[in-house]
Design an enzyme around this catalytic site. Structure first.
Site, PDB file in Angstrom:
ATOM      1  N   SER A  94       5.879   1.396  -6.672  1.00 40.14           N
ATOM      2  CA  SER A  94       6.261   2.474  -5.626  1.00 40.14           C
ATOM      3  C   SER A  94       7.662   2.564  -5.232  1.00 40.14           C
ATOM      4  CB  SER A  94       5.872   1.553  -4.296  1.00 40.14           C
ATOM      5  OG  SER A  94       4.404   1.669  -4.135  1.00 40.14           O
ATOM      6  N   ASP A 290      -3.325   1.344  -1.401  1.00 38.11           N
ATOM      7  CA  ASP A 290      -2.807   0.429  -2.602  1.00 38.11           C
ATOM      8  C   ASP A 290      -3.179  -1.012  -2.656  1.00 38.11           C
ATOM      9  OD1 ASP A 290      -0.792   0.118  -4.757  1.00 38.11           O
ATOM     10  OD2 ASP A 290       0.125  -1.052  -3.288  1.00 38.11           O
TER      11      ASP A 290
HETATM   12 ZN   LIG Z   1       0.707  -1.278  -5.403  1.00 34.97          ZN
END
Ligand SMILES: [Zn+2]
Length: 400
Positions: A94, A290
């Site tokens: 990320s 996520d």
């Molecule tokens: Zn992740």
């Protein structure tokens, strides 16, 4: 004839050149004269870990085969590749993903808006502020987690979240900061509004090494809130809201009940930022897509997708009522190597059908992510581009 032709052709070429120089590029490349001025506000929304399969699963579950998510109804969509510039990986994290958006440069995993040699790069959040805009960030992760950090700070390692918080206060100064992560704003031993070592996760405790940043924020004129009620009562000005020690849900748990909804935080942020006559930049992030995809937890991913889409609806309604607002929804990378298949795990809304989810990894993958846009210049987000393209489009809008 021949003697005349050369100067005539040269003259024609010169005139053509002048014409091309004056004509705005047909594709709106970079700053389109006139058009960039119509963009007052930019709302950039990250479904962390969200790619095409997460969106399709969310659509089937929340809207059914004849329906669509709010993000699916945006008029323009394209694809982004997500490659980092990492010596050891073709798959981004990320931090590198958000750094590409915020700086236009690919970098290594873990980097927060620094280049591959660790040098700080200008960030969209700081640049928008310098250009006179209000800025804000809203996330269900720690407010200092990789995605918001890349828009408002620089760090050679995403783990230094206390210093990222310090940079928010001393360098980039977002007007609105809403999310989790109170642990990073307070020194060890100062538990703050959220008790240290709660039973839900005894590992959580204040651990900042930059002093009491909440006191510092108050001194700087921020109103500090830590509950849904506090957020509802907050009125204008600068606002810091930290609603959990770390993420606004338990990272390793099987419950997704953030104490404040992403849509509610987004609505509050928009109300405050819209007061700035010079326009604003707002980053919105749903972290749980996520984290539950890492856990291959389909049920919670679907729940998080629904919450994310409600925040998208809030942003889209705001844009519809405030011309000159561009809304962009995308993901920083794909998580889980997800496929939607026939199966019996989840109902397809409005039908007797059911579907299943198959995961191929508990990590991230290099799959493309969809990007959808609404508002002026939304058509720039068509075609397939590297994720750095986000910066290419947004920077001319936000830095003038
Ligand atoms: Zn992740």
């Amino acid at each position: 004839m021949r003697k005349l032709a050369v100067p005539v052709i040269a003259c024609l070429l010169a005139l053509t050149g002048l014409y091309l120089l004056r004509k705005p590029p047909a594709d709106g490349g970079g700053a389109v004269p006139g058009s960039a001025a119509v963009i007052r506000n930019v709302i950039f929304i990250n479904g962390d870990g969200m790619a095409a399969a997460h969106r399709e699963a969310g659509r089937l579950f929340h809207a059914g085969p004849d329906g669509s998510l709010a993000m699916d109804r945006f008029p323009y969509s394209g694809q982004l590749t997500t490659s980092p510039a990492d010596p050891a990986s073709v798959v981004t994290d990320s931090a590198a993903g958000a750094s590409a958006w915020a700086t236009g440069r690919r970098t290594y995993n873990g980097a927060v808006s620094v280049d591959t040699r660790g040098r700080s790069l200008p960030t969209l959040g700081a640049q928008a502020k310098r250009a006179g805009r209000a800025t804000g960030l809203v996330t269900t992760a720690q407010v200092t987690d990789a995605t918001p950090a890349a828009f408002f700070a620089n760090a050679v390692d995403r783990k230094g979240q206390d210093d990222i918080a310090r940079q928010y206060l001393e360098v980039s100064k977002p007007d609105v900061i809403l999310g989790g992560g109170e642990d990073w704003w307070l020194p060890a031993g100062t538990s703050g509004a959220h008790p240290d070592r709660p039973s839900a996760d005894p590992s959580e405790a204040s651990l900042g090494r930059r002093g009491d940043l909440i006191a510092q924020a108050r001194d700087d004129g921020y109103q500090y809130v830590s509950t849904a009620g506090g957020l509802a009562a907050a009125d204008g000005g600068r606002l810091l809201g930290l609603f959990a020690n770390e993420e606004m849900f338990q990272q390793n748990g099987d419950v997704y009940e953030p104490p404040v909804d992403l849509a509610t935080m987004t609505q509050k942020a928009l109300g405050i930022l819209a007061a700035d006559p010079d326009g604003f930049f707002l980053l919105v992030e749903e972290e749980a897509v996520d984290e539950f995809a890492h856990a291959n937890n389909g049920r919670r991913v679907l729940q998080a997708m629904g919450r994310l889409d409600r925040a998208v609806e809030v942003a889209q309604s705001f844009a519809a009522a405030h011309p000159g607002t561009l809304v962009v929804v995308t993901g920083d990378h794909e998580t889980g190597g997800l496929a939607v298949v026939d199966g019996d795990a989840f109902p397809v809304k409005g039908t007797g059908l059911r579907f299943g989810l198959r995961w191929t990894t508990t990590g991230h993958t290099a799959q493309d992510v969809p990007v959808s846009a609404y508002g002026p210049l939304a058509d720039r987000f068509t075609g397939k581009h590297p994720n750095t393209y986000v910066h290419e489009v947004l920077a001319p809008m936000l830095t003038r």
